[in-house]
Scaffold this motif. Sequence first.
Motif, PDB file in Angstrom:
ATOM      1  N   ILE A  38       0.737  -1.250  -0.179  1.00 10.42           N
ATOM      2  CA  ILE A  38      -0.085  -0.025  -0.043  1.00 10.42           C
ATOM      3  C   ILE A  38       0.726   1.410   0.045  1.00 10.42           C
ATOM      4  CG2 ILE A  38      -1.846   1.377   1.238  1.00 10.42           C
ATOM      5  CD1 ILE A  38      -2.777  -1.196   2.366  1.00 10.42           C
ATOM      6  N   LEU A  39       0.469   2.259  -0.731  1.00 11.22           N
ATOM      7  CA  LEU A  39       1.075   3.523  -0.839  1.00 11.22           C
ATOM      8  C   LEU A  39       0.322   4.503  -0.378  1.00 11.22           C
ATOM      9  CD1 LEU A  39       3.274   5.559  -1.601  1.00 11.22           C
ATOM     10  CD2 LEU A  39       2.458   5.306  -4.071  1.00 11.22           C
ATOM     11  N   ILE A  40       0.685   5.368   0.642  1.00 15.09           N
ATOM     12  CA  ILE A  40      -0.265   6.463   1.203  1.00 15.09           C
ATOM     13  C   ILE A  40       0.498   7.642   0.658  1.00 15.09           C
ATOM     14  CG2 ILE A  40      -1.254   7.677   3.130  1.00 15.09           C
ATOM     15  CD1 ILE A  40      -0.725   5.022   4.659  1.00 15.09           C
ATOM     16  N   VAL A  41      -0.326   8.640   0.012  1.00 16.91           N
ATOM     17  CA  VAL A  41       0.105   9.937  -0.612  1.00 16.91           C
ATOM     18  C   VAL A  41      -0.938  11.158   0.014  1.00 16.91           C
ATOM     19  CG1 VAL A  41       1.081  11.238  -2.545  1.00 16.91           C
ATOM     20  CG2 VAL A  41       0.630   8.711  -2.845  1.00 16.91           C
ATOM     21  N   ASP A  42      -0.137  11.719   0.928  1.00 14.77           N
ATOM     22  CA  ASP A  42      -0.726  12.869   1.602  1.00 14.77           C
ATOM     23  C   ASP A  42       0.255  13.701   2.296  1.00 14.77           C
ATOM     24  OD1 ASP A  42      -2.445  14.462   3.231  1.00 14.77           O
ATOM     25  OD2 ASP A  42      -4.062  13.176   3.024  1.00 14.77           O
ATOM     26  N   ASP A  43      -0.040  15.037   1.822  1.00  9.81           N
ATOM     27  CA  ASP A  43       0.814  16.037   2.750  1.00  9.81           C
ATOM     28  C   ASP A  43       0.634  16.359   4.049  1.00  9.81           C
ATOM     29  OD1 ASP A  43      -1.561  17.430   1.888  1.00  9.81           O
ATOM     30  OD2 ASP A  43      -0.455  19.198   2.137  1.00  9.81           O
ATOM     31  N   GLU A  44      -0.326  15.786   4.589  1.00  9.49           N
ATOM     32  CA  GLU A  44      -0.641  15.982   6.040  1.00  9.49           C
ATOM     33  C   GLU A  44      -0.174  14.880   6.862  1.00  9.49           C
ATOM     34  OE1 GLU A  44      -4.613  17.583   7.222  1.00  9.49           O
ATOM     35  OE2 GLU A  44      -5.229  17.675   5.181  1.00  9.49           O
ATOM     36  N   PRO A  87       0.959  19.417  -2.288  1.00 10.86           N
ATOM     37  CA  PRO A  87       1.485  20.575  -2.421  1.00 10.86           C
ATOM     38  C   PRO A  87       2.053  21.065  -3.953  1.00 10.86           C
ATOM     39  CG  PRO A  87       2.756  18.935  -1.200  1.00 10.86           C
ATOM     40  CD  PRO A  87       1.662  18.319  -1.398  1.00 10.86           C
ATOM     41  N   ASP A  88       2.428  19.882  -4.491  1.00  7.23           N
ATOM     42  CA  ASP A  88       3.070  19.864  -5.957  1.00  7.23           C
ATOM     43  C   ASP A  88       2.129  19.722  -7.062  1.00  7.23           C
ATOM     44  OD1 ASP A  88       3.015  17.431  -5.277  1.00  7.23           O
ATOM     45  OD2 ASP A  88       4.946  16.880  -6.398  1.00  7.23           O
ATOM     46  N   GLY A  89       0.828  19.675  -6.813  1.00  6.09           N
ATOM     47  CA  GLY A  89      -0.348  19.420  -8.027  1.00  6.09           C
ATOM     48  C   GLY A  89      -1.641  18.883  -7.396  1.00  6.09           C
ATOM     49  N   SER A  90      -2.529  18.560  -8.256  1.00  6.07           N
ATOM     50  CA  SER A  90      -3.691  17.829  -7.786  1.00  6.07           C
ATOM     51  C   SER A  90      -3.544  16.331  -7.877  1.00  6.07           C
ATOM     52  CB  SER A  90      -4.921  18.292  -8.459  1.00  6.07           C
ATOM     53  OG  SER A  90      -5.966  17.426  -8.497  1.00  6.07           O
ATOM     54  N   GLY A  91      -3.994  15.425  -6.927  1.00  9.40           N
ATOM     55  CA  GLY A  91      -3.885  14.084  -7.185  1.00  9.40           C
ATOM     56  C   GLY A  91      -4.824  13.697  -8.411  1.00  9.40           C
ATOM     57  N   PHE A  92      -5.842  14.381  -9.165  1.00  9.26           N
ATOM     58  CA  PHE A  92      -6.271  14.214 -10.247  1.00  9.26           C
ATOM     59  C   PHE A  92      -5.318  14.570 -11.340  1.00  9.26           C
ATOM     60  CE2 PHE A  92     -10.678  16.148  -8.622  1.00  9.26           C
ATOM     61  CZ  PHE A  92     -10.805  14.850  -7.999  1.00  9.26           C
ATOM     62  N   ILE A 123       3.727  -1.022   3.542  1.00  4.80           N
ATOM     63  CA  ILE A 123       3.213   0.308   3.833  1.00  4.80           C
ATOM     64  C   ILE A 123       4.258   1.376   3.256  1.00  4.80           C
ATOM     65  CG2 ILE A 123       1.948   2.347   4.700  1.00  4.80           C
ATOM     66  CD1 ILE A 123       0.524   0.160   6.567  1.00  4.80           C
ATOM     67  N   TYR A 124       4.154   1.950   2.270  1.00  5.11           N
ATOM     68  CA  TYR A 124       5.028   2.958   1.769  1.00  5.11           C
ATOM     69  C   TYR A 124       4.127   4.400   1.994  1.00  5.11           C
ATOM     70  CZ  TYR A 124       7.337  -0.664  -0.591  1.00  5.11           C
ATOM     71  OH  TYR A 124       8.355  -1.906  -1.096  1.00  5.11           O
ATOM     72  N   THR A 125       4.873   5.502   2.168  1.00  3.18           N
ATOM     73  CA  THR A 125       4.190   6.876   2.517  1.00  3.18           C
ATOM     74  C   THR A 125       4.996   8.062   1.477  1.00  3.18           C
ATOM     75  OG1 THR A 125       5.664   7.428   4.274  1.00  3.18           O
ATOM     76  CG2 THR A 125       3.664   6.219   4.689  1.00  3.18           C
ATOM     77  N   ALA A 126       4.217   8.881   0.929  1.00  3.71           N
ATOM     78  CA  ALA A 126       4.814   9.918   0.413  1.00  3.71           C
ATOM     79  C   ALA A 126       3.863  11.215   0.704  1.00  3.71           C
ATOM     80  CB  ALA A 126       4.851   9.710  -1.207  1.00  3.71           C
ATOM     81  N   HIS A 127       4.857  12.288   0.700  1.00  3.99           N
ATOM     82  CA  HIS A 127       3.955  13.492   0.873  1.00  3.99           C
ATOM     83  C   HIS A 127       3.639  14.616  -0.212  1.00  3.99           C
ATOM     84  CE1 HIS A 127       4.032  12.563   5.123  1.00  3.99           C
ATOM     85  NE2 HIS A 127       5.533  12.536   5.111  1.00  3.99           N
ATOM     86  N   THR A 128       4.392  13.938  -1.404  1.00  2.00           N
ATOM     87  CA  THR A 128       4.115  14.893  -2.767  1.00  2.00           C
ATOM     88  C   THR A 128       3.958  13.780  -3.805  1.00  2.00           C
ATOM     89  OG1 THR A 128       6.416  14.687  -3.367  1.00  2.00           O
ATOM     90  CG2 THR A 128       5.647  16.608  -2.124  1.00  2.00           C
ATOM     91  N   GLY A 129       3.158  14.436  -4.941  1.00  2.00           N
ATOM     92  CA  GLY A 129       3.055  13.514  -6.011  1.00  2.00           C
ATOM     93  C   GLY A 129       4.355  13.204  -6.689  1.00  2.00           C
ATOM     94  N   LYS A 130       5.453  13.960  -6.739  1.00  3.84           N
ATOM     95  CA  LYS A 130       6.830  13.645  -7.281  1.00  3.84           C
ATOM     96  C   LYS A 130       7.403  12.379  -6.491  1.00  3.84           C
ATOM     97  CE  LYS A 130      11.327  15.475  -8.219  1.00  3.84           C
ATOM     98  NZ  LYS A 130      11.976  16.826  -8.161  1.00  3.84           N
ATOM     99  N   ASP A 131       7.318  12.495  -5.222  1.00  3.17           N
ATOM    100  CA  ASP A 131       7.817  11.468  -4.173  1.00  3.17           C
ATOM    101  C   ASP A 131       7.012   9.946  -4.669  1.00  3.17           C
ATOM    102  OD1 ASP A 131       9.659  12.694  -3.151  1.00  3.17           O
ATOM    103  OD2 ASP A 131       8.754  13.260  -1.162  1.00  3.17           O
TER     104      ASP A 131
END
Length: 238
Positions: free
Chosen positions: A7-13, A60-65, A32-40
Amino acid sequence: MNENTTILIVDDEKAIVKMLEMMLKKEGFHAIYTAHTGKDALAILNKNQIDIIILDVMLPDGSGFDFCPKIRELSTAYILFLTARVSDLDVLTGFATGGDDYVTKPFNPLEVAARIKAFLRRNSKVVIQTNEAISKKYDFDRFLLDESAGELFVNGESVPCPTQVYMLLLYLCKHPNIVFSKSALLEAVWGYDNYVDENTVSVHIRRIRERIEEDPSNPRYLLTVRGLGYKLVKGTRL
């Protein structure tokens, strides 16, 4: 099953990421992997096989969409959007860009776990049925769905197919020439109908048509039966 699921969780909070990570570990998920930006997130996907992605819409670096189509170039993982946006347009945008499901903020983390488990149960059934059906193939001339391989071929070429799109197409292939209402498809393929509206089906039908039809606006195989729903037919439409 849970221990092998990535699982990858992507959220800046960071608080939300930590809360989800702790909850998922309690539910038996450990990869479980985590990232705080779309780039990561894209960097992680480039190096790892991910089964499920929990993707925040506001990064922070763009919309999830905006990131979702880029993710789809790398992965067919099940994508669950976290969104504070609740309008029909926003929800449909999420599905149109490649998402499979969504949860609105604020949310109960157990609801996220329930969505993930529901997906894994459905996917497990597909795997079991695939193992029982040796080399089961559904041939519709222009396209072929190979259930044993979990692949869609159009004019002999393999076409990437996100999980929910594949599962909806597989269900229709198994029941050709039968008309299904949107609510019936929601129940059969998504496994629930309390949280997701029927527009979900319409968007995924369009995503299937974009893959299997020569002209998605004038479908030959996946037809709309006005007032009733949809059906997948074999042969040339007269």
